[in-house]
Scaffold this motif. Structure first.
Motif, PDB file in Angstrom:
ATOM      1  N   GLN A 194      74.236   0.380 130.360  1.00 47.12           N
ATOM      2  CA  GLN A 194      75.091  -0.509 131.141  1.00 47.12           C
ATOM      3  C   GLN A 194      76.523  -0.005 131.200  1.00 47.12           C
ATOM      4  O   GLN A 194      77.356  -0.553 131.904  1.00 47.12           O
ATOM      5  CB  GLN A 194      75.070  -1.922 130.520  1.00 47.12           C
ATOM      6  N   VAL A 195      76.816   1.039 130.410  1.00 44.43           N
ATOM      7  CA  VAL A 195      78.165   1.587 130.349  1.00 44.43           C
ATOM      8  C   VAL A 195      78.092   3.082 130.609  1.00 44.43           C
ATOM      9  O   VAL A 195      77.234   3.774 130.082  1.00 44.43           O
ATOM     10  CB  VAL A 195      78.806   1.327 128.966  1.00 44.43           C
ATOM     11  N   THR A 196      78.988   3.579 131.429  1.00 43.39           N
ATOM     12  CA  THR A 196      79.052   5.008 131.700  1.00 43.39           C
ATOM     13  C   THR A 196      80.275   5.595 131.011  1.00 43.39           C
ATOM     14  O   THR A 196      81.370   5.064 131.125  1.00 43.39           O
ATOM     15  CB  THR A 196      79.141   5.275 133.213  1.00 43.39           C
ATOM     16  N   TYR A 197      80.057   6.679 130.276  1.00 39.15           N
ATOM     17  CA  TYR A 197      81.167   7.324 129.579  1.00 39.15           C
ATOM     18  C   TYR A 197      82.080   7.988 130.595  1.00 39.15           C
ATOM     19  O   TYR A 197      81.650   8.792 131.413  1.00 39.15           O
ATOM     20  CB  TYR A 197      80.627   8.366 128.591  1.00 39.15           C
ATOM     21  N   GLY A 198      83.377   7.633 130.544  1.00 35.09           N
ATOM     22  CA  GLY A 198      84.310   8.144 131.532  1.00 35.09           C
ATOM     23  C   GLY A 198      85.088   9.355 131.098  1.00 35.09           C
ATOM     24  O   GLY A 198      85.818   9.943 131.883  1.00 35.09           O
ATOM     25  N   GLY A 199      84.993   9.743 129.829  1.00 29.39           N
ATOM     26  CA  GLY A 199      85.687  10.932 129.352  1.00 29.39           C
ATOM     27  C   GLY A 199      87.058  10.656 128.780  1.00 29.39           C
ATOM     28  O   GLY A 199      87.647  11.518 128.132  1.00 29.39           O
ATOM     29  N   SER A 200      87.610   9.449 129.010  1.00 25.35           N
ATOM     30  CA  SER A 200      88.940   9.141 128.503  1.00 25.35           C
ATOM     31  C   SER A 200      88.903   8.346 127.204  1.00 25.35           C
ATOM     32  O   SER A 200      89.926   8.160 126.557  1.00 25.35           O
ATOM     33  CB  SER A 200      89.732   8.348 129.557  1.00 25.35           C
ATOM     34  N   GLU A 201      87.722   7.855 126.816  1.00 23.79           N
ATOM     35  CA  GLU A 201      87.617   7.052 125.611  1.00 23.79           C
ATOM     36  C   GLU A 201      87.831   7.911 124.366  1.00 23.79           C
ATOM     37  O   GLU A 201      87.487   9.092 124.341  1.00 23.79           O
ATOM     38  CB  GLU A 201      86.234   6.385 125.522  1.00 23.79           C
ATOM     39  N   THR A 202      88.424   7.311 123.345  1.00 27.64           N
ATOM     40  CA  THR A 202      88.644   8.041 122.096  1.00 27.64           C
ATOM     41  C   THR A 202      87.422   8.003 121.194  1.00 27.64           C
ATOM     42  O   THR A 202      87.367   8.735 120.217  1.00 27.64           O
ATOM     43  CB  THR A 202      89.835   7.437 121.337  1.00 27.64           C
ATOM     44  N   GLY A 203      86.456   7.187 121.504  1.00 28.83           N
ATOM     45  CA  GLY A 203      85.252   7.119 120.695  1.00 28.83           C
ATOM     46  C   GLY A 203      84.259   6.153 121.290  1.00 28.83           C
ATOM     47  O   GLY A 203      84.576   5.369 122.192  1.00 28.83           O
ATOM     48  N   ILE A 204      83.029   6.214 120.808  1.00 25.01           N
ATOM     49  CA  ILE A 204      81.954   5.344 121.270  1.00 25.01           C
ATOM     50  C   ILE A 204      81.363   4.655 120.054  1.00 25.01           C
ATOM     51  O   ILE A 204      81.104   5.289 119.030  1.00 25.01           O
ATOM     52  CB  ILE A 204      80.877   6.156 122.001  1.00 25.01           C
ATOM     53  N   SER A 205      81.144   3.356 120.167  1.00 23.86           N
ATOM     54  CA  SER A 205      80.587   2.576 119.061  1.00 23.86           C
ATOM     55  C   SER A 205      79.096   2.362 119.266  1.00 23.86           C
ATOM     56  O   SER A 205      78.602   2.284 120.396  1.00 23.86           O
ATOM     57  CB  SER A 205      81.300   1.228 118.944  1.00 23.86           C
ATOM     58  N   GLY A 206      78.382   2.261 118.154  1.00 29.35           N
ATOM     59  CA  GLY A 206      76.950   2.025 118.204  1.00 29.35           C
ATOM     60  C   GLY A 206      76.367   2.102 116.811  1.00 29.35           C
ATOM     61  O   GLY A 206      77.061   1.870 115.813  1.00 29.35           O
ATOM     62  N   THR A 207      75.102   2.453 116.732  1.00 27.91           N
ATOM     63  CA  THR A 207      74.380   2.499 115.467  1.00 27.91           C
ATOM     64  C   THR A 207      74.193   3.927 114.991  1.00 27.91           C
ATOM     65  O   THR A 207      73.793   4.796 115.764  1.00 27.91           O
ATOM     66  CB  THR A 207      72.996   1.836 115.634  1.00 27.91           C
ATOM     67  N   ALA A 208      74.483   4.163 113.724  1.00 33.74           N
ATOM     68  CA  ALA A 208      74.157   5.433 113.066  1.00 33.74           C
ATOM     69  C   ALA A 208      72.977   5.198 112.146  1.00 33.74           C
ATOM     70  O   ALA A 208      72.966   4.228 111.379  1.00 33.74           O
ATOM     71  CB  ALA A 208      75.351   5.965 112.283  1.00 33.74           C
ATOM     72  N   VAL A 209      71.987   6.063 112.222  1.00 31.61           N
ATOM     73  CA  VAL A 209      70.811   5.977 111.351  1.00 31.61           C
ATOM     74  C   VAL A 209      70.647   7.312 110.658  1.00 31.61           C
ATOM     75  O   VAL A 209      71.425   8.236 110.856  1.00 31.61           O
ATOM     76  CB  VAL A 209      69.543   5.614 112.158  1.00 31.61           C
ATOM     77  N   TRP A 210      69.633   7.427 109.807  1.00 37.34           N
ATOM     78  CA  TRP A 210      69.355   8.711 109.170  1.00 37.34           C
ATOM     79  C   TRP A 210      67.921   9.122 109.471  1.00 37.34           C
ATOM     80  O   TRP A 210      67.089   8.308 109.863  1.00 37.34           O
ATOM     81  CB  TRP A 210      69.597   8.652 107.665  1.00 37.34           C
ATOM     82  N   ALA A 211      67.663  10.384 109.299  1.00 35.41           N
ATOM     83  CA  ALA A 211      66.327  10.933 109.544  1.00 35.41           C
ATOM     84  C   ALA A 211      66.119  12.134 108.637  1.00 35.41           C
ATOM     85  O   ALA A 211      67.068  12.699 108.098  1.00 35.41           O
ATOM     86  CB  ALA A 211      66.167  11.327 111.006  1.00 35.41           C
ATOM     87  N   ASP A 212      64.860  12.530 108.483  1.00 33.77           N
ATOM     88  CA  ASP A 212      64.526  13.705 107.668  1.00 33.77           C
ATOM     89  C   ASP A 212      64.760  14.976 108.485  1.00 33.77           C
ATOM     90  O   ASP A 212      63.840  15.744 108.761  1.00 33.77           O
ATOM     91  CB  ASP A 212      63.066  13.641 107.191  1.00 33.77           C
ATOM     92  N   LEU A 213      66.012  15.208 108.868  1.00 29.74           N
ATOM     93  CA  LEU A 213      66.308  16.364 109.709  1.00 29.74           C
ATOM     94  C   LEU A 213      66.061  17.676 108.976  1.00 29.74           C
ATOM     95  O   LEU A 213      65.724  18.686 109.593  1.00 29.74           O
ATOM     96  CB  LEU A 213      67.759  16.312 110.193  1.00 29.74           C
ATOM     97  N   THR A 214      66.245  17.683 107.660  1.00 27.22           N
ATOM     98  CA  THR A 214      66.047  18.931 106.920  1.00 27.22           C
ATOM     99  C   THR A 214      64.575  19.321 106.837  1.00 27.22           C
ATOM    100  O   THR A 214      64.254  20.410 106.357  1.00 27.22           O
ATOM    101  CB  THR A 214      66.636  18.818 105.502  1.00 27.22           C
ATOM    102  N   ASP A 215      63.675  18.449 107.309  1.00 31.06           N
ATOM    103  CA  ASP A 215      62.265  18.807 107.375  1.00 31.06           C
ATOM    104  C   ASP A 215      61.921  19.553 108.661  1.00 31.06           C
ATOM    105  O   ASP A 215      60.798  20.021 108.829  1.00 31.06           O
ATOM    106  CB  ASP A 215      61.380  17.547 107.283  1.00 31.06           C
ATOM    107  N   LEU A 216      62.882  19.657 109.590  1.00 30.23           N
ATOM    108  CA  LEU A 216      62.626  20.395 110.814  1.00 30.23           C
ATOM    109  C   LEU A 216      62.414  21.877 110.498  1.00 30.23           C
ATOM    110  O   LEU A 216      62.984  22.397 109.539  1.00 30.23           O
ATOM    111  CB  LEU A 216      63.798  20.234 111.778  1.00 30.23           C
ATOM    112  N   PRO A 217      61.621  22.582 111.292  1.00 26.32           N
ATOM    113  CA  PRO A 217      61.332  23.992 111.010  1.00 26.32           C
ATOM    114  C   PRO A 217      62.605  24.826 110.875  1.00 26.32           C
ATOM    115  O   PRO A 217      63.465  24.818 111.745  1.00 26.32           O
ATOM    116  CB  PRO A 217      60.514  24.425 112.237  1.00 26.32           C
TER     117      PRO A 217
END
Length: 326
Positions: A194-217
């Motif tokens: 519903q929101v388009t990033y315009g390039g002038s914002e100093t940051g974007i808010s939302g959810t940070a989660v974690w994942a087993d990224l170190t299990d990637l090949p």
């Protein structure tokens, strides 16, 4: 070694871009309202007593940490640190320069994917498509945990998303806690932004989660323990046909780009590289309810070490975050 190659290529691209544009390739300095991340030590548990824990890190270093009197540990549930088994894969939130263990998570895993098949009557077996880089994964929902899981994942049916915190036990992934409420839509029907990033914002808010990224090949071999997976990457660059989907209104970025990630709950912040495609994160249009309610959409998946360093609890699964270019 595919993941490690992407990581090295992204790091080289970032340095070249900084040189061409005349920018400092180093992370931006910390602002006054930001605090430093926790020290995090991870590796294989070699030995433990009521007062001391010894582990071997991914690069072969042996670390000895004093266990704080108030320290807690999790391995499928709360346990005494001294009861953790040798050989467990652990993540430690540490104090005093990484010498004092304050919180320990052992053999913890996050199970995120699209349901392909469900079988069983008491203990359920769930086959998941975890994306082109994480491939398929077979997990078990023990009967004692199935009530908790089903309350927040009512549609254990093919095509729907699944996200749980679990335990790796002798090669089997056991789902113990729902990491989120299951989105009501199929994985192929993500609501548009519903929101388009315009390039002038100093940051974007939302959810940070974690994942087993170190299990990637390739990532374990390369010793990569810090970084983020990001949904809005070019498909051709990443080899991820599911990239470029998000309801959070994120801009397109490249592998190796630096993101400034801030935990808005306690102000801890760090600059982290984009090390992988977060195509699954982009399909969750949910909210995090830690210290208030986040805007809809997962904006980053962090490695377990990066998540803990920024104040996250691996059993809770999310924190409210704000990200900007690093």
């Amino acid at each position: 070694m595919e993941g490690a190659m992407h990581h090295r290529a992204g790091e080289r691209r970032r340095k070249l871009a900084a040189a061409v544009l005349g920018r400092d390739p180093r992370p931006a300095p910390r602002s006054p309202e930001e605090t430093e991340p926790f020290d995090v030590v991870s590796g294989e548990l070699l030995d433990v007593s009521p007062h001391l824990i010894i582990l071997e890190t991914a690069d072969g270093e042996q670390r000895r940490l004093v266990i704080a009197p108030w320290a807690t540990a999790w391995r499928g549930g709360t346990v005494a640190p001294a009861d953790l088994p040798a050989g467990a894969r652990i993540v430690v939130r540490a104090l005093r320069g990484g010498t004092v263990a304050e919180h320990i998570w052992a053999d913890i895993t996050r199970i995120t994917g699209v349901i392909r098949e469900v079988g069983g009557r008491r203990d359920l077996t769930v086959e998941l498509d975890c994306g082109p880089h994480r491939r398929e994964r077979s997990i078990v929902v023990p009967y004692r945990s199935s009530g908790r899981i089903r309350v927040r994942h009512p549609k254990l049916e093919p095509g729907y998303l699944f996200d749980a915190i679990g335990l790796l036990d002798q090669g089997t992934s056991l789902a113990h806690l729902p990491a989120t409420s299951q989105p009501p839509y199929r994985a192929t029907a993500v609501p548009p932004s519903q929101v388009t990033y315009g390039g002038s914002e100093t940051g974007i808010s939302g959810t940070a989660v974690w994942a087993d990224l170190t299990d990637l090949p390739g990532f374990a071999e390369a010793g990569v323990t810090e970084g983020v997976a990001y949904p809005m990457l070019e498909r051709e660059e990443t080899g991820c046909g599911d990239a470029g989907v998000s309801c959070a209104g994120l801009p397109y970025l490249a592998l190796g780009s630096l993101l400034r990630v801030r935990n808005v709950c306690d102000g801890r912040a760090d600059t982290l590289p984009i090390v992988a495609c977060g195509c699954l994160a982009g399909r969750f249009c949910d909210r995090c309810l830690e210290c208030g309610t986040s805007p809809r959409g997962r904006i980053v998946e962090l490695t377990a070490s990066s998540y803990v360093a920024l104040g996250g609890d691996l059993t809770k699964g999310c924190f409210n975050a704000r990200v900007g270019l690093g």
